[in-house]
Design a protein around this motif. Structure first.
Motif, mmCIF file in Angstrom:
data_model
loop_
_atom_site.group_PDB
_atom_site.id
_atom_site.type_symbol
_atom_site.label_atom_id
_atom_site.label_comp_id
_atom_site.label_asym_id
_atom_site.label_seq_id
_atom_site.Cartn_x
_atom_site.Cartn_y
_atom_site.Cartn_z
ATOM 1 N N GLY A 1 13.369 75.457 5.687
ATOM 2 C CA GLY A 1 13.186 74.538 6.807
ATOM 3 C C GLY A 1 14.462 74.172 7.530
ATOM 4 O O GLY A 1 14.478 74.030 8.750
ATOM 5 N N VAL A 2 15.545 74.043 6.809
ATOM 6 C CA VAL A 2 16.815 73.629 7.425
ATOM 7 C C VAL A 2 17.318 74.678 8.424
ATOM 8 O O VAL A 2 17.604 74.339 9.573
ATOM 9 N N PRO A 3 17.426 75.966 8.047
ATOM 10 C CA PRO A 3 17.877 76.950 9.045
ATOM 11 C C PRO A 3 16.901 77.086 10.219
ATOM 12 O O PRO A 3 17.329 77.264 11.365
ATOM 13 N N ALA A 4 15.618 76.984 9.945
ATOM 14 C CA ALA A 4 14.629 77.081 11.022
ATOM 15 C C ALA A 4 14.762 75.902 11.980
ATOM 16 O O ALA A 4 14.655 76.057 13.204
ATOM 17 N N THR A 5 15.019 74.725 11.463
ATOM 18 C CA THR A 5 15.201 73.548 12.303
ATOM 19 C C THR A 5 16.468 73.666 13.145
ATOM 20 O O THR A 5 16.480 73.323 14.324
#
Length: 53
Positions: free
Chosen positions: A4-8
């Motif tokens: 989720g962090v890289p996608a965000t």
């Protein structure tokens, strides 16, 4: 959450890249940024994802 962090981060940078391409970031002003995290029902730490960008 690890995905989720890289996608965000990508989701936040994409609109900025379009603004830079269109008018340049020196002519733009960001007034407000909202973030929502869609997740499984058992994840209760959604604010961590946008804050980690």
């Amino acid at each position: 959450m690890a995905d989720g962090v890289p996608a965000t981060r990508t989701a936040a940078l994409n609109p900025l890249a379009r603004v830079e391409e269109a008018i340049g970031l020196d002519r733009a002003r960001v007034l407000k940024v909202n973030a929502w995290a869609a997740s499984a029902p058992d994840l209760v730490d959604q604010p961590t994802v946008p804050r980690s960008c």
